[in-house]
Design an enzyme around this catalytic site. Structure first.
Site, PDB file in Angstrom:
ATOM      1  N   GLN B 126       0.820  -1.209   0.000  1.00 16.06           N
ATOM      2  CA  GLN B 126       0.000   0.000   0.000  1.00 16.06           C
ATOM      3  C   GLN B 126       0.852   1.256   0.000  1.00 16.06           C
ATOM      4  O   GLN B 126       1.753   1.387   0.833  1.00 16.06           O
ATOM      5  CB  GLN B 126      -0.883  -0.016   1.251  1.00 16.06           C
ATOM      6  N   GLY B 127       0.570   2.168  -0.899  1.00 11.82           N
ATOM      7  CA  GLY B 127       1.289   3.439  -0.949  1.00 11.82           C
ATOM      8  C   GLY B 127       0.370   4.607  -0.648  1.00 11.82           C
ATOM      9  O   GLY B 127      -0.062   5.323  -1.556  1.00 11.82           O
ATOM     10  N   TYR B 128       0.005   4.739   0.615  1.00 10.31           N
ATOM     11  CA  TYR B 128      -0.825   5.881   1.034  1.00 10.31           C
ATOM     12  C   TYR B 128       0.031   6.939   1.720  1.00 10.31           C
ATOM     13  O   TYR B 128       0.137   8.063   1.276  1.00 10.31           O
ATOM     14  CB  TYR B 128      -1.907   5.414   2.028  1.00 10.31           C
ATOM     15  N   SER B 129       0.654   6.547   2.824  1.00 13.15           N
ATOM     16  CA  SER B 129       1.350   7.524   3.663  1.00 13.15           C
ATOM     17  C   SER B 129       2.585   8.086   2.975  1.00 13.15           C
ATOM     18  O   SER B 129       3.242   7.407   2.181  1.00 13.15           O
ATOM     19  CB  SER B 129       1.795   6.860   4.965  1.00 13.15           C
ATOM     20  N   GLU B 244     -16.413  -2.006   5.624  1.00  4.20           N
ATOM     21  CA  GLU B 244     -16.716  -2.839   6.783  1.00  4.20           C
ATOM     22  C   GLU B 244     -15.510  -3.674   7.204  1.00  4.20           C
ATOM     23  O   GLU B 244     -14.965  -4.444   6.437  1.00  4.20           O
ATOM     24  CB  GLU B 244     -17.876  -3.754   6.430  1.00  4.20           C
ATOM     25  N   ASN B 380      -5.455   6.534  16.616  1.00  9.56           N
ATOM     26  CA  ASN B 380      -6.624   6.574  17.495  1.00  9.56           C
ATOM     27  C   ASN B 380      -7.170   7.992  17.656  1.00  9.56           C
ATOM     28  O   ASN B 380      -8.372   8.175  17.853  1.00  9.56           O
ATOM     29  CB  ASN B 380      -6.274   5.953  18.847  1.00  9.56           C
ATOM     30  N   GLU B 381      -6.299   8.976  17.541  1.00  9.28           N
ATOM     31  CA  GLU B 381      -6.775  10.363  17.595  1.00  9.28           C
ATOM     32  C   GLU B 381      -7.675  10.663  16.391  1.00  9.28           C
ATOM     33  O   GLU B 381      -8.698  11.334  16.516  1.00  9.28           O
ATOM     34  CB  GLU B 381      -5.588  11.335  17.626  1.00  9.28           C
TER      35      GLU B 381
END
Lengths: 362, 394
Positions: B126-129, B244, B380-381
């Site tokens: 995955q290349g998101y960040s 989901e 989580n933030e």
């Protein structure tokens, strides 16, 4: 799986909620619960008329309910409405009396004409009946009780006191009519009493009913957990509304992330408390009853305190005032932990029950 | 109210259990139970076993090789796999790209790519960040400029989990700087063999190699590798985040970890007393277990809700929040119960030098590694932001 309330339970919840909304606003409540007789005989009669006490026992016992689910549905509404009427003593009392065949008293309680309170704990006993010190001795046809009972919730004005005391064969239950009590106002409203017994004359209901007593206490704990869930839900609603209305630095404080995150954590804990209460309700009468109930009472105790402290903090100075309804919910939530064993008592009970490992996952 | 699974669901659980008992290789489950790193071969081996049974792509429709399970069945399957120490399923192809192609891809993309995910021919990452865009994906900078039939990609991705095993990466790339920052993003499939693409390892806090950074320098990617419309990438990314996730609470892992704690607590002695008999550890364990039990039921309540079509994104956010808190609490308990014996980097000790059970030896590295749980997948933030936004939505 189905987590929805049955139609009957939904109707019961709705009618109780409607009654409390119409007759029990916070000012009325506060006027009734912080001074003698610490509750309202009219409100009590009103609750009896909806059939609340009858819902604590089964049809065979003269009621029309009696399941843990009946109890939790009622007490969640009691919590939401912050009702301080002495229902907990009635719940435990009517179940014990029905189990011991005292139909006369049961009938009067269901009709709302008699009220009981349960005197179990003593100054040195928090949760475990093995440590009871009060003694009962037979004296001809009568019995005599000695010792001291403390923190008898809802005892002021009760017609009958059910007193647990040690007998030669176990832990018995005794009936004391119109006892002389030392009573006080509780910080969260309602009355509480101590009873000093020195050869006090009593009627013996059973000379050994420890398991019935444990059941009644566990049902009382489920009621407290459900009451806490109702009170938490309402207090969180109040907090959410307040954050949305209160302006600071030109915008609602709900726009501040620091407060949003705390509110979300409260909501997550509410869901957790609801879940663990559901587990206790579902497990009542089953093998793991004590275990499930203690798990619920522990989590409710810890989270009740957390949610009440957070709500007061986020309301700022307003949260500290008597005038503010949420303040009374916050007090109730913290004090629920003190009733029928607190979170530390119940974690110890869990450890003593052994096999602390997670039950099977299905 | 009814907390019980239906008889069909219970039968399904039995079926899964029997399957795991007969088909999960012991070498693999032992490695997982001991917290050891799994090789690419290990992971692919397990994937092939599941594929053969038709159980690999839990969320896909039957037409494309999925098992056609309900949300409850997917939950049961994931929980049983965790309880039996089955290897994790790497989610990037199965649970991320697969659902995206099913919703946004062309039929041609589905027919070509999905079977290769199932049979292990392709390993997607995955290349998101990016270094400047983690949870705030709208500020990503990796550019893809159209040049004839190709996009020319320049920039850098990071936190690419298990990228060292991958031959393909799906990326969010900036195709426009016009309008709002989230409007100019596209979803692009890139072959890692493409000249100008380079993967470098990042060593993590506990010493392991799990994530990577990926550099793009004038990499030419066929325009046909675009998924959905150009500049529609934000919609796809959001779909993935709220897609989901029946296993997001990770209760199976926590139940398993708690079991492991109890086994350890019965074996290890400190100050001539078993950890299990130490009231402080007993109380901490009990309180964590209570939260885990509540979480298990919260999870079921939300699943039951989803079945009735009332699911919302905030439920998976709440499950992620509490699920990661509970898992981290267990890891912390486990590590601290070991006392001074938790200190060694386990990989540097041979098993016969260990003074603790082998499975306990990785307690401290695992604790440090699992600090990631509250950071990845939307910290989580960010999850709290999502719930709060929903609370005040009018």
């Amino acid at each position: 799986m189905d987590f929805n309330l049955s139609e009957d339970h939904q109707m019961l919840a709705d009618s109780l909620r409607r009654y409390l909304t119409d007759n029990y606003d916070i000012e009325t409540r506060n006027a009734q619960v912080y001074a003698e007789p610490w509750h309202s005989p009219e409100t009590w009669a009103g609750l009896a008329e909806i059939g609340i006490v009858g819902a604590f026992i089964s049809e065979e016992q003269g009621g029309f309910g009696g399941s843990a689910e009946d109890v939790s549905v009622i007490f969640e509404e009691i919590g939401r409405g912050l009702c301080a009427e002495p229902l907990l003593g009635a719940l435990m009392g009517v179940r014990l009396l029905a189990g011991l065949g005292r139909d006369d008293l049961v009938e009067a309680m269901v009709a709302g004409t008699a009220r009981t309170a349960l005197a179990v704990y003593e100054p040195n006993v928090a949760c475990d009946l093995s440590h009871l010190e009060a003694k009962a001795r037979q004296d001809g046809d009568d019995w005599r009780l000695s010792g001291r009972k403390s923190a008898i919730y809802g005892a002021p004005g009760a017609d009958h006191l059910l007193v647990a005391a040690r007998t030669e064969v176990g832990i018995g239950l005794f009936l004391v009519n119109s006892p002389e009590l030392i009573s006080a106002t509780m910080v969260d409203g309602g009355g509480v009493s101590d009873l000093v017994m020195d050869e006090l004359k009593a009627e013996c209901l059973s000379s050994d009913c420890r398991s019935e007593l444990e059941d009644a206490l566990d049902m009382g704990r489920i009621a407290l957990c459900a009451e806490a869930v109702g009170a938490m839900a309402h207090l969180i609603d109040l907090t959410q509304d307040y954050l949305g209305q209160r302006q600071q630095f030109g915008r609602p404080i709900a726009s501040f992330q620091a407060l949003q995150h705390r509110l979300v954590d409260m909501l997550v804990e509410l869901e957790q408390c609801r879940s663990i209460t559901i587990a206790a309700v579902a497990g009542f009468g089953a093998k793991d009853q004590a275990r499930n109930v203690s798990m619920a009472k522990n989590l409710i105790g810890r989270m009740g305190r957390k949610i009440s402290e957070e709500a007061v903090q986020m309301h700022g100075g307003i949260g500290m005032t008597w005038e503010y309804p949420g303040a009374h919910y916050a007090k109730r939530l913290v004090m629920i932990d003190h009733q029928l064993g607190d979170h530390n008592d119940h974690v110890l009970r869990l450890i003593e029950l052994g096999d602390a490992s997670q039950g099977e996952a299905a | 109210m009814d907390l019980e699974f239906t008889s069909e669901e219970r039968a399904f659980r039995e079926e899964v259990r029997a399957f795991l008992k007969d088909n999960l290789p012991e070498e693999l489950s032992e490695k997982v139970a001991a917290g050891k790193e799994l090789s690419k071969e290990d992971l692919l081996r397990w994937q092939a076993i599941l594929h053969e049974r038709g159980w690999l792509a839990a969320t896909w429709p039957e037409e494309y090789g999925g098992p056609g399970w309900s949300a409850v069945e997917r939950h049961i399957f994931a929980e049983e796999c965790a309880l039996h120490s089955a290897p994790r399923l790497v989610p990037f192809g199965l649970n991320m790209l697969g659902p995206v192609l099913l919703k946004f891809g062309t039929e041609e993309q589905r027919r070509e790519i999905l079977p290769r995910i199932l049979d292990g021919s392709d390993w997607w990452c995955q290349g998101y960040s990016e270094p400047g865009a983690g949870s705030d994906l709208a500020s990503l900078k990796t550019r893809a400029v159209r040049d004839g039939d190709h996009y020319v990609v320049n920039g850098q991705k990071t936190w690419t989990t298990l990228g060292q095993h991958a031959n393909k990466i799906f990326c969010l790339v900036r195709t426009s700087t016009e309008g709002k920052p989230q409007e100019g993003i596209s979803f692009l499939l890139v072959d890692l063999d493409t000249p100008g693409v380079e993967m470098r390892p990042i060593r993590l806090i506990e010493g392991g190699h799990e994530v990577n950074e990926v550099f793009f320098t004038d990499a030419r990617v066929p325009a046909a590798n675009l998924v959905g419309e150009e500049n529609q990438g934000w919609t796809i990314a959001k779909y993935l985040l709220t897609h989901e996730r029946t296993n997001i609470a990770g209760t199976g892992f926590s139940i398993k970890d708690m079991e492991r704690f109890h086994r350890l607590a019965g074996q290890i002695t400190r100050d001539s007393r078993k950890i299990a008999d130490n009231p402080i550890y007993a109380a901490r364990a009990a309180e964590i277990e209570i939260e885990l039990e509540a979480l298990r039921i919260t999870n079921l309540r939300m699943l039951a809700n989803a079945k009735g079509g009332a699911a919302g994104g905030i439920e998976s956010s709440m499950l992620k929040l509490k699920g990661t808190q509970v898992r981290q609490a267990i890891q912390d308990l486990y590590r601290s119960a070991l006392g001074p014996q938790a200190a060694p980097m386990a990989d540097e000790l041979s098993e016969n030098e260990l003074t603790v059970p082998v499975e306990a030896a990785r307690a401290a590295p695992a604790y440090f590694n699992n600090r990631k749980l509250s950071i990845f997948g939307g910290s989580n933030e960010i999850q709290r932001n999502i719930v709060a936004k929903e609370l005040y939505r009018r």
